[in-house]
Design a protein around this motif. Structure first.
Motif, PDB file in Angstrom:
ATOM      1  N   UNK A   1     -28.619 -16.272  -0.788  1.00  0.00           N
ATOM      2  CA  UNK A   1     -27.915 -15.017  -0.534  1.00  0.00           C
ATOM      3  C   UNK A   1     -26.593 -15.372   0.144  1.00  0.00           C
ATOM      4  N   UNK A   2     -25.506 -14.778  -0.346  1.00  0.00           N
ATOM      5  CA  UNK A   2     -24.183 -15.128   0.183  1.00  0.00           C
ATOM      6  C   UNK A   2     -23.885 -14.355   1.468  1.00  0.00           C
ATOM      7  N   UNK A   3     -23.071 -14.987   2.304  1.00  0.00           N
ATOM      8  CA  UNK A   3     -22.670 -14.390   3.575  1.00  0.00           C
ATOM      9  C   UNK A   3     -21.243 -13.853   3.423  1.00  0.00           C
ATOM     10  N   UNK A   4     -20.979 -12.651   3.936  1.00  0.00           N
ATOM     11  CA  UNK A   4     -19.614 -12.127   3.841  1.00  0.00           C
ATOM     12  C   UNK A   4     -18.763 -12.717   4.964  1.00  0.00           C
ATOM     13  N   UNK A   5     -17.579 -13.182   4.610  1.00  0.00           N
ATOM     14  CA  UNK A   5     -16.722 -13.793   5.647  1.00  0.00           C
ATOM     15  C   UNK A   5     -16.485 -12.800   6.781  1.00  0.00           C
ATOM     16  N   UNK A   6     -16.409 -11.495   6.415  1.00  0.00           N
ATOM     17  CA  UNK A   6     -16.104 -10.497   7.443  1.00  0.00           C
ATOM     18  C   UNK A   6     -17.291 -10.246   8.354  1.00  0.00           C
TER      19      UNK A   6
ATOM     20  N   UNK B   1     -20.141 -18.078   0.286  1.00  0.00           N
ATOM     21  CA  UNK B   1     -19.357 -17.226   1.182  1.00  0.00           C
ATOM     22  C   UNK B   1     -18.539 -16.257   0.340  1.00  0.00           C
ATOM     23  N   UNK B   2     -18.649 -14.978   0.665  1.00  0.00           N
ATOM     24  CA  UNK B   2     -17.894 -13.966  -0.055  1.00  0.00           C
ATOM     25  C   UNK B   2     -16.626 -13.658   0.752  1.00  0.00           C
ATOM     26  N   UNK B   3     -15.474 -13.912   0.133  1.00  0.00           N
ATOM     27  CA  UNK B   3     -14.200 -13.783   0.864  1.00  0.00           C
ATOM     28  C   UNK B   3     -13.576 -12.415   0.677  1.00  0.00           C
ATOM     29  N   UNK B   4     -12.909 -11.944   1.691  1.00  0.00           N
ATOM     30  CA  UNK B   4     -12.228 -10.669   1.665  1.00  0.00           C
ATOM     31  C   UNK B   4     -10.733 -10.918   1.774  1.00  0.00           C
ATOM     32  N   UNK B   5     -10.000 -10.464   0.769  1.00  0.00           N
ATOM     33  CA  UNK B   5      -8.553 -10.639   0.770  1.00  0.00           C
ATOM     34  C   UNK B   5      -7.906  -9.282   1.048  1.00  0.00           C
TER      35      UNK B   5
ATOM     36  N   UNK C   1      -9.008  -5.640  -1.238  1.00  0.00           N
ATOM     37  CA  UNK C   1      -8.932  -4.590  -0.229  1.00  0.00           C
ATOM     38  C   UNK C   1      -7.712  -3.730  -0.498  1.00  0.00           C
ATOM     39  N   UNK C   2      -7.987  -2.563  -1.089  1.00  0.00           N
ATOM     40  CA  UNK C   2      -6.910  -1.588  -1.263  1.00  0.00           C
ATOM     41  C   UNK C   2      -7.306  -0.297  -0.544  1.00  0.00           C
TER      42      UNK C   2
ATOM     43  N   UNK D   1      -4.075 -11.058  -7.704  1.00  0.00           N
ATOM     44  CA  UNK D   1      -3.876 -12.151  -6.736  1.00  0.00           C
ATOM     45  C   UNK D   1      -5.248 -12.689  -6.287  1.00  0.00           C
ATOM     46  N   UNK D   2      -6.212 -11.789  -6.102  1.00  0.00           N
ATOM     47  CA  UNK D   2      -7.571 -12.220  -5.714  1.00  0.00           C
ATOM     48  C   UNK D   2      -8.177 -13.118  -6.787  1.00  0.00           C
TER      49      UNK D   2
END
Ligand code: RM4
Ligand code: MN
Ligand code: MN
Length: 430
Positions: free
Chosen positions: A51-56, A97-101, A129-130, A163-164
């Motif tokens: 299970x992936x972890x969210x960076x945030x 790791x799930x990244x948030x841009x 992230x919009x 860009x993501x």
């Protein structure tokens, strides 16, 4: 003070707990054997679960009222990855790791990739992230992003998503998750059909540039930040959109994004049946999108969801390969501890779902024996599989007692010294 969270440190801690674990494991093995279940096969399953972890998630969360930062919280993506490494060292099931841009936008993707690899981590789904404006951003998302009435705003939001994709390709990611805050606060504010049409047109532009081998996930949400209507409000809308977009588009289910009492396991079953279940954001909630720790409020619901997922997995349904991620906000706990416990809770539901006697369940269903059908599920759900989970962690080099070892290591106190508190005191989701 304390010890390093490395192989030796963890092994020394495990040595003190191993005898009792072995006794419990043997006892459970005997009980399961009576039901013709091989405990070793289950432990292997548990060891293979990811299970992936969210960076945030490793930063302290907050509400729209306040945020109370924890000591030693990470100040940048590198420190976030250090915390993710601590989680991985102890539970072993969270290398993704799930990244948030743009929260985690790297100035040098190659450097970030090397940093992650050194720590045994890789990048899972990207997240755009919009739903916020960033400093220096040309046009505002106050009235929407991918569905905005103004084509220039839509273009800006599409470009951000592109860009993501570009960044993700450099980081080795394989999927992109789009959740938008677009919606209306008042009846009449939005033309509902036109807004969805505009959203779809924007999503088509993103889908067109999806790197080879990638999947695109559409995440729905009933309300918030928009309080009257959202553009991608439910699984039906999400399903329609992913069907329109193409075969590499899938729906993503965040457990907190439904109306109270909605039967989420049924949504899961439907999306599986239609070949469009792409992924999950696990968390738990009592009232809304509370983002509490997985399994903390409705553990039986989590089990019932995994009952559907494991049923599909065991049948090897073609194309069934959902991406599992945690998506939580840790407002009053140490995020490292919450994420470790949550990863364990999700794996617990996964293992328990393997205990369901599916042949017997099928028979009860055919006979319309509602009582025994439920009992068959309950028999699995009531089995305490903790020794399997602990043994799986131990065999993989992780901790028998992740929180106990984490606290004894003094990790948090050490990083509190090396990461002096910044000025991030405001309200906000992270
Ligand atoms: C949203 C949604 C998204 C997450 C943001 C931070 O409610 O769950 O997945 O990226 O929150
Ligand atoms: Mn989510
Ligand atoms: Mn959410």
């Amino acid at each position: 003070m304390g010890f390093k969270l490395d192989k030796e440190g963890i092994a020394a801690e495990n040595a003190r707990r191993l005898q009792w674990l072995e006794e419990d494991y043997e006892h459970l093995g005997g009980r399961l054997a009576r039901r013709a279940i091989d405990i070793e096969a289950l432990t292997e399953r548990a060891m293979g679960f990811r299970v992936a972890v969210p960076s945030w998630g490793v930063g302290t969360g907050g509400t729209r009222f306040a945020r109370f930062p924890n000591p030693g919280e990470p100040r940048n993506i590198f420190e976030k990855l250090d915390d993710c490494q601590a989680i991985l060292a102890l539970v072993r099931s969270t290398p993704g790791i799930s990244l948030h841009i743009p929260w985690d936008r790297p100035s040098n993707p190659a450097e970030l990739l090397a940093f992650a690899k050194e720590r045994g981590l890789h990048f899972d789904s990207m997240n755009s992230n919009t739903f916020q404006d960033q400093t220096g951003q040309k046009l505002s998302y106050k009235f929407g992003s991918l569905s905005h009435t103004d084509a220039a705003v839509r273009r800006q939001a599409v470009e951000h998503n592109l860009e993501c994709l570009e960044l993700g390709a450099k980081l080795g990611a394989r999927s992109h998750t789009v959740w938008v805050g677009d919606g209306g606060n008042f009846p009449g504010q939005l033309h509902m059909r036109k807004a969805l049409e505009r959203y779809l047109e924007s999503m088509r532009a993103i889908y067109k540039d999806l790197p080879p081998g990638w999947k695109l996930f559409v995440e729905h949400k009933l309300y918030e930040p928009a309080f009257y209507s959202t553009v991608i409000s439910d699984w039906g809308t999400s399903y329609y959109c992913v069907r329109e977009l193409g075969e590499r588009a899938f729906s993503l289910v965040d457990l907190g994004h439904h109306a109270p009492n909605v039967n989420i396991e049924m949504i899961v079953a439907r999306l599986i049946q239609f070949g469009k279940l792409g992924g999950f954001h696990f968390n738990d909630s009592k009232y809304g999108d509370d983002d509490l720790d997985s399994g903390s409020i409705k553990p039986f619901q989590l089990f019932l969801i995994f009952n559907e997922l494991v049923d599909a997995e065991l049948l090897r349904l073609p194309g069934f390969d959902p991406a599992y991620m945690l998506d939580q906000s840790h407002n009053v706990t140490d995020p490292v501890e919450s994420l470790m416990i949550s990863a364990t809770e999700v794996c617990r539901a996964y293992v328990q779902a393997h205990l369901v006697d599916r042949a017997r369940l099928h028979e009860h269903q055919e006979q319309n024996d509602a009582l025994l059908a439920l009992q068959t599920l309950k028999e699995a759900y009531h089995t305490d599989v903790e020794p399997i989970l602990a043994m799986a962690r131990h065999r993989a080099g992780g901790a028998i007692d992740p929180v106990g070892v984490f606290r004894a290591s003094g990790y948090r106190q050490r990083v509190a010294q090396s990461r002096p508190a910044g000025a991030r005191l405001g309200a906000g989701i992270v």
